[in-house]
Write a protein that holds these residues in place. Structure first.
Motif, PDB file in Angstrom:
ATOM      1  N   PRO A 105       0.827  -1.215   0.000  1.00 23.29           N
ATOM      2  CA  PRO A 105       0.000   0.000   0.000  1.00 23.29           C
ATOM      3  C   PRO A 105       0.854   1.256   0.000  1.00 23.29           C
ATOM      4  CG  PRO A 105       0.106  -0.912   2.200  1.00 23.29           C
ATOM      5  CD  PRO A 105       0.836  -1.884   1.306  1.00 23.29           C
ATOM      6  N   PHE A 106       0.240   2.366  -0.370  1.00 18.65           N
ATOM      7  CA  PHE A 106       0.906   3.662  -0.278  1.00 18.65           C
ATOM      8  C   PHE A 106       1.077   3.966   1.209  1.00 18.65           C
ATOM      9  CE2 PHE A 106       0.607   8.478  -1.171  1.00 18.65           C
ATOM     10  CZ  PHE A 106       1.981   8.561  -1.317  1.00 18.65           C
ATOM     11  N   ALA A 107       2.327   4.061   1.657  1.00 16.85           N
ATOM     12  CA  ALA A 107       2.599   4.073   3.088  1.00 16.85           C
ATOM     13  C   ALA A 107       3.552   5.199   3.455  1.00 16.85           C
ATOM     14  CB  ALA A 107       3.185   2.730   3.515  1.00 16.85           C
ATOM     15  N   ALA A 108       3.634   5.457   4.756  1.00 17.24           N
ATOM     16  CA  ALA A 108       4.514   6.503   5.261  1.00 17.24           C
ATOM     17  C   ALA A 108       4.913   6.193   6.693  1.00 17.24           C
ATOM     18  CB  ALA A 108       3.825   7.873   5.191  1.00 17.24           C
ATOM     19  N   VAL A 140       3.625  -0.850  15.308  1.00 17.23           N
ATOM     20  CA  VAL A 140       2.209  -0.525  15.390  1.00 17.23           C
ATOM     21  C   VAL A 140       1.822   0.229  14.118  1.00 17.23           C
ATOM     22  CG1 VAL A 140       2.051  -0.498  17.910  1.00 17.23           C
ATOM     23  CG2 VAL A 140       2.758   1.574  16.689  1.00 17.23           C
ATOM     24  N   LEU A 141       0.545   0.172  13.762  1.00 14.04           N
ATOM     25  CA  LEU A 141       0.055   0.796  12.534  1.00 14.04           C
ATOM     26  C   LEU A 141      -1.217   1.582  12.804  1.00 14.04           C
ATOM     27  CD1 LEU A 141       0.261  -1.855   9.647  1.00 14.04           C
ATOM     28  CD2 LEU A 141       1.694   0.147   9.978  1.00 14.04           C
ATOM     29  N   VAL A 142      -1.331   2.722  12.128  1.00 16.04           N
ATOM     30  CA  VAL A 142      -2.595   3.437  11.986  1.00 16.04           C
ATOM     31  C   VAL A 142      -2.945   3.390  10.506  1.00 16.04           C
ATOM     32  CG1 VAL A 142      -3.745   5.675  12.130  1.00 16.04           C
ATOM     33  CG2 VAL A 142      -2.219   4.947  13.968  1.00 16.04           C
ATOM     34  N   ILE A 143      -4.170   3.014  10.189  1.00 16.11           N
ATOM     35  CA  ILE A 143      -4.560   2.842   8.788  1.00 16.11           C
ATOM     36  C   ILE A 143      -5.659   3.846   8.432  1.00 16.11           C
ATOM     37  CG2 ILE A 143      -3.933   0.407   8.830  1.00 16.11           C
ATOM     38  CD1 ILE A 143      -6.875  -0.303   8.945  1.00 16.11           C
ATOM     39  N   SER A 144      -5.770   4.129   7.146  1.00 13.01           N
ATOM     40  CA  SER A 144      -6.802   5.056   6.688  1.00 13.01           C
ATOM     41  C   SER A 144      -8.160   4.370   6.690  1.00 13.01           C
ATOM     42  CB  SER A 144      -6.479   5.556   5.278  1.00 13.01           C
ATOM     43  OG  SER A 144      -6.653   4.516   4.326  1.00 13.01           O
ATOM     44  N   HIS A 145      -9.201   5.161   6.712  1.00 11.50           N
ATOM     45  CA  HIS A 145     -10.561   4.621   6.704  1.00 11.50           C
ATOM     46  C   HIS A 145     -10.822   3.841   5.418  1.00 11.50           C
ATOM     47  CE1 HIS A 145     -14.991   4.582   6.814  1.00 11.50           C
ATOM     48  NE2 HIS A 145     -14.876   4.797   8.117  1.00 11.50           N
ATOM     49  N   ARG A 146     -10.341   4.367   4.297  1.00 15.96           N
ATOM     50  CA  ARG A 146     -10.567   3.694   3.018  1.00 15.96           C
ATOM     51  C   ARG A 146      -9.843   2.352   2.974  1.00 15.96           C
ATOM     52  NH1 ARG A 146     -12.717   5.311  -1.639  1.00 15.96           N
ATOM     53  NH2 ARG A 146     -12.131   4.253  -3.557  1.00 15.96           N
ATOM     54  N   TYR A 147      -8.626   2.288   3.507  1.00 15.40           N
ATOM     55  CA  TYR A 147      -7.896   1.017   3.506  1.00 15.40           C
ATOM     56  C   TYR A 147      -8.571   0.008   4.444  1.00 15.40           C
ATOM     57  CZ  TYR A 147      -3.791  -1.987   2.974  1.00 15.40           C
ATOM     58  OH  TYR A 147      -2.940  -3.026   2.662  1.00 15.40           O
ATOM     59  N   GLU A 149     -11.704  -0.199   4.810  1.00 11.35           N
ATOM     60  CA  GLU A 149     -12.854  -0.712   4.063  1.00 11.35           C
ATOM     61  C   GLU A 149     -12.430  -1.674   2.960  1.00 11.35           C
ATOM     62  OE1 GLU A 149     -15.966   3.067   4.332  1.00 11.35           O
ATOM     63  OE2 GLU A 149     -14.500   2.983   2.698  1.00 11.35           O
ATOM     64  N   THR A 150     -11.402  -1.296   2.183  1.00 10.37           N
ATOM     65  CA  THR A 150     -11.036  -2.095   1.011  1.00 10.37           C
ATOM     66  C   THR A 150     -10.217  -3.328   1.361  1.00 10.37           C
ATOM     67  OG1 THR A 150      -9.101  -0.667   0.661  1.00 10.37           O
ATOM     68  CG2 THR A 150     -11.125  -0.091  -0.507  1.00 10.37           C
ATOM     69  N   SER A 351      -8.084   5.896  -6.870  1.00  6.39           N
ATOM     70  CA  SER A 351      -8.420   5.050  -5.727  1.00  6.39           C
ATOM     71  C   SER A 351      -9.157   5.813  -4.636  1.00  6.39           C
ATOM     72  CB  SER A 351      -7.138   4.436  -5.138  1.00  6.39           C
ATOM     73  OG  SER A 351      -6.279   5.458  -4.636  1.00  6.39           O
ATOM     74  N   ASN A 352      -9.030   7.127  -4.645  1.00  4.60           N
ATOM     75  CA  ASN A 352      -9.700   7.960  -3.641  1.00  4.60           C
ATOM     76  C   ASN A 352     -10.009   9.314  -4.267  1.00  4.60           C
ATOM     77  OD1 ASN A 352     -10.756   8.848  -1.221  1.00  4.60           O
ATOM     78  ND2 ASN A 352      -8.779   9.375  -0.346  1.00  4.60           N
ATOM     79  N   PRO A 353     -10.964   9.354  -5.210  1.00  2.00           N
ATOM     80  CA  PRO A 353     -11.207  10.586  -5.960  1.00  2.00           C
ATOM     81  C   PRO A 353     -11.694  11.721  -5.076  1.00  2.00           C
ATOM     82  CG  PRO A 353     -12.936   8.976  -6.396  1.00  2.00           C
ATOM     83  CD  PRO A 353     -11.875   8.267  -5.602  1.00  2.00           C
TER      84      PRO A 353
END
Length: 802
Positions: A105-108, A140-147, A149-150, A351-353
């Motif tokens: 995934p697109f990560a940071a 540890v990870l924090v993920i986006s709401h869209r990720y 869901e998908t 992916s997230n318009p």
């Protein structure tokens, strides 16, 4: 109001044309403004977003770059009294989970206080703790709401779930809210892991790769902070002069960074050019309303003779114009909604318009330009109608009036303006079409026609040293070469479509070191032995890397032709040595080859023109690009799945992302420009159509008004060609005048685009010539139809009417 409404209903043809003209002009502008609103004007959702800013650095030969990890530490400590700073660094991670395929995934990586500085509270779970921002404690990870869901199907038990990040068990501790604005400021990041800066990274004062975001402390104003950061910059230059030569720190509001660079330029350019479409539409409306006012001059004169005041004469036409503008504005909103949906899918992250919604700000804009249109182009006809000479209008009887000389000049001015703007739109569309073709098809220094590229991330416990990474790529290359239809394969830090991610400063060993900030800055790419043959970059001198270039062999480099000419004018660079600024004393590399320059298809080419290649074996990266050269262009699509299988056969948990033909990558990279081209072509087409309708209407009305004169000329012996010359000459003179005026505008547009986007180049004579020829052709057709009607005037009937 009722009288105006009934009057418009009695002339449905005029009303429909006027509303359609306004809907097209206002609709295009509303759609462009909704795009600007979505990208730039819509406020960020973060609390007190006006106190958020982005901090950029600028050093000699590297303008507008990001701070380095060491610089961020210095900045955070020195500015603690005026602002809280947080940092983000884009990173490549491989995520695997139970019963799910591996994903990249697109990560940071983000500092522990990143979400606190922004003011973001996770929708589920929590954000990072301070002690988690350290090596060994950052799993540890924090993920986006869209990720969420998908990837995880909005699972309610996501908090506490263990996944493997680069092969290391990692706990998901938080899910960001759905309305997070991260995609507008940092891109659609899917996962965040604590920064956990290593000792090696903390020493980096050369390569900037950290996006720094800050929030002013209470009571601190931006001007105060800017002055303080200037002081901090001077202190850093004094403490580390070699690495910080020419250092400057720049503060930008975070809101302003949602649209930057070429995207900002193109957005405002589109908004301006869509305004041309509106002006052309308004020109048509002005001509229509003037013709309507002239046709009702007798009625106005009778009302004036009966005692109507000037205000009473103006009011009906003004109300009609206002009704047309409001109705056209309402129709424009529906057109803008449809156009906005299409633009959102084409111009934002698929992916997230970003929604180009019609909110209060857009509605206010639409209402404003509708009212302004009504006032600007409705007042003049209404005013002229109120000033009609009563005696002349009444004496004209049923013949009506042809309008005054001033009115006639006004209509001519509108036509000239319309064609001038139409030429600018046509020339602009031609400029962008040629510019995009130049970007896509004239990429030099490598061959994309039979090349396939993809990305790999070997960041896991299995590949934690150079030896297993090199072993993986050696085995992968052998398996790729064994595939039918594969001619060659290689590995590099980055494919030639983009500039190499590492910017390093070099100087020639054995010479007096240059002053700090005057070193040669170059994009540095690590490449495998077969890289140059695979991507199609020609070696002009010396040798390419081979299997003898190992981690333990002497350091070697290949430089590009421009760097060779600049550092070694009139000399042979082969055998000379380069040193990296900031590297250990005595650590140099021998120049073994000179390669041709590689140019990336960029609208704004980087000021860095030097390129250095180092053997991948001597500096291994875990995140790399693989390149595969097909023996036959026809076999390129069929090789994609075999390449994926070859990677999976070596490591089932290793995904290969962005695997596609290089030509397709170029197309995708420039997809937004293709959309811009389509929009400009639409603008140009609408402008040309409206201008043609305008001159057609004026010429047709001129023929109707001069029918008696034409009949008299024919009665006196005028031939058909004389009448055609009379009618066509007037229309073409207006068109030619408009084209000459538009030529100046087209030249200005070309120079502006060339200065903002040098990759497009200057317009040249061909687009302007084609635009002018098309404009004259359309005008000729638009004038020819009324002219042919004029030749059919019966002299007897025309004279009898007099």
């Amino acid at each position: 109001m009722n009288h105006a409404f009934r009057s418009l209903l009695r002339t449905p043809g005029f009303t429909l044309i006027a509303i359609l003209t306004l809907a097209l002009g206002i609709g295009m502008n509303t759609a462009m403004f909704s795009m600007l609103n979505a990208f730039l004007l819509r406020p960020l959702v973060y609390p007190h977003a006006e106190r958020l800013f982005r901090l950029d650095r600028s050093v000699a030969k590297q303008p507008f770059s990001d701070p380095t990890p060491a610089q961020f530490d210095d900045l955070a400590a020195a500015s603690s009294g005026i602002a809280d700073l947080a940092a983000l660094r884009y990173w490549g991670f491989t995520l695997t989970g139970p019963d799910q395929p591996a994903d990249m995934p697109f990560a940071a990586r983000a500092t522990a206080n990143y979400f606190d500085v922004l003011g973001v509270k996770p929708e589920l779970g929590r954000s990072f703790l301070p002690d988690e921002d350290a090596p060994g404690k950052c799993n540890v990870l924090v993920i986006s709401h869209r990720y969420w869901e998908t990837r995880f199907g909005s699972s309610p038990d996501i908090i506490g779930r263990i996944v493997r990040l680069d092969g290391i068990p990692t706990e998901i501790i938080g899910v960001l809210p759905a309305n997070d604005d991260a995609s507008r400021i940092t891109g659609s990041i899917s996962i965040y892991r604590p920064m956990a800066v290593t000792d090696g990274e903390r020493l980096n004062r050369i390569e900037g790769n950290e996006t720094v975001i800050g929030r002013y402390r209470d009571g601190v104003e931006p001007d105060q902070a800017a002055a303080q950061f200037d002081t901090i910059a001077r202190r850093l230059v004094a403490d580390h002069p070699a690495e910080n030569a020419g250092l400057a720190l720049r503060i930008r509001t975070l809101q302003s960074t949602t649209l930057t660079g070429v995207g900002r330029t193109l957005t405002f350019l589109l908004l301006g050019l869509s305004g041309f479409v509106l002006l052309i539409a308004c020109g048509n409306l002005g001509n229509l309303l003037l013709a309507r006012a002239i046709s009702r001059a007798r009625e106005s004169s009778i009302r004036a003779a009966l005692g109507a005041t000037r205000a009473q004469l103006i009011k009906p036409l003004a109300v009609e114009c206002l009704l047309l503008a409001i109705t056209g504005g309402l129709a424009a909103i529906f057109l803008a909604m449809w156009t906005g949906d299409w633009l959102s899918r084409r111009l934002s992250d698929p992916s997230n318009p970003t929604p180009f919604s019609i909110d209060g700000r857009v509605l206010a804009f639409t209402f404003a330009i509708s009212v302004v249109t009504a006032l600007l182009f409705g007042v003049a006809p209404a005013w002229w109608a109120a000033r009609a000479r009563i005696n002349e209008s009444l004496k004209s009887g049923s013949r009506g009036t042809t309008g005054s000389r001033t009115q006639h000049r006004y209509r001519q001015l509108l036509i000239v303006t319309q064609f001038a703007l139409a030429l600018i739109l046509l020339a602009g569309a031609g400029l962008f079409i040629r510019g995009l073709d130049r970007l896509v098809h004239t990429v030099s220094g490598w061959q994309s026609s039979t090349l396939i590229t993809g990305s790999l991330n070997l960041a896991s416990a299995r590949y934690n040293t150079a030896e297993p990474i090199l072993a993986f790529h050696r085995e992968l290359r052998e398996r790729l070469l064994a595939l039918p239809g594969v001619a060659n394969a290689s590995v590099s830090f980055m494919e030639p479509l983009f500039n190499a991610p590492s910017q390093r400063s070099y100087f020639v060993a054995g010479r007096e070191p240059p002053k700090p900030g005057h070193e040669a800055v170059a994009f540095t790419n690590g490449v495998s032995a077969s890289y140059f043959d695979t991507v199609g970059t020609h070696l002009l001198r010396g040798r390419a890397f081979n299997q003898t270039d190992t981690p333990t062999s002497p350091r070697v480099v290949v430089i590009n032709e421009t760097m060779a000419r600049a550092l070694f004018p009139g000399e042979n660079p082969i055998g000379r040595r380069l040193a990296v600024v900031g590297a250990a004393s005595g650590a140099t590399a021998e120049i073994d080859g000179v390669a041709e320059d590689v140019h990336s298809p960029d609208l704004r080419p980087s000021p860095i023109v030097f390129q250095v290649y180092i053997p991948f074996a001597q500096e291994t990266w875990q995140y790399v690009t693989i390149a595969v050269r097909a023996a036959d262009p026809a076999k390129v699509p069929a090789l994609l799945e075999p390449i994926r299988r070859a990677v999976a056969s070596l490591d089932p948990d290793q995904p290969v992302t962005n695997l596609r033909p290089a030509a397709e990558r170029i197309q995708l990279n420039n997809s937004f420009l293709q959309t811009i081209n389509q929009l400009l072509a639409l603008f140009a087409g609408l402008g040309l159509l409206l201008a043609a309708l305008g001159i057609y209407g004026v010429t047709m009305r001129l023929v109707a008004q001069r029918s008696a004169e034409i009949g008299l000329r024919m009665a006196l012996g005028a031939q058909v060609r004389d009448i055609l010359k009379l009618i066509l000459g007037g229309g073409l003179r207006l068109t030619l005048t408009g084209a000459c005026v538009g030529l100046a505008g087209a030249v200005f547009l070309s120079r502006y685009v060339a200065s903002e986007m040098p990759g497009f180049g200057r317009m040249g004579i061909l687009p302007v010539a084609v635009a002018a020829a098309l404009l004259m052709g359309v005008a000729l057709i638009a004038c020819l139809l009324p002219a042919r009607r004029a030749t059919r005037v019966d002299p007897v009937v025309a004279l009898r009417a007099e």
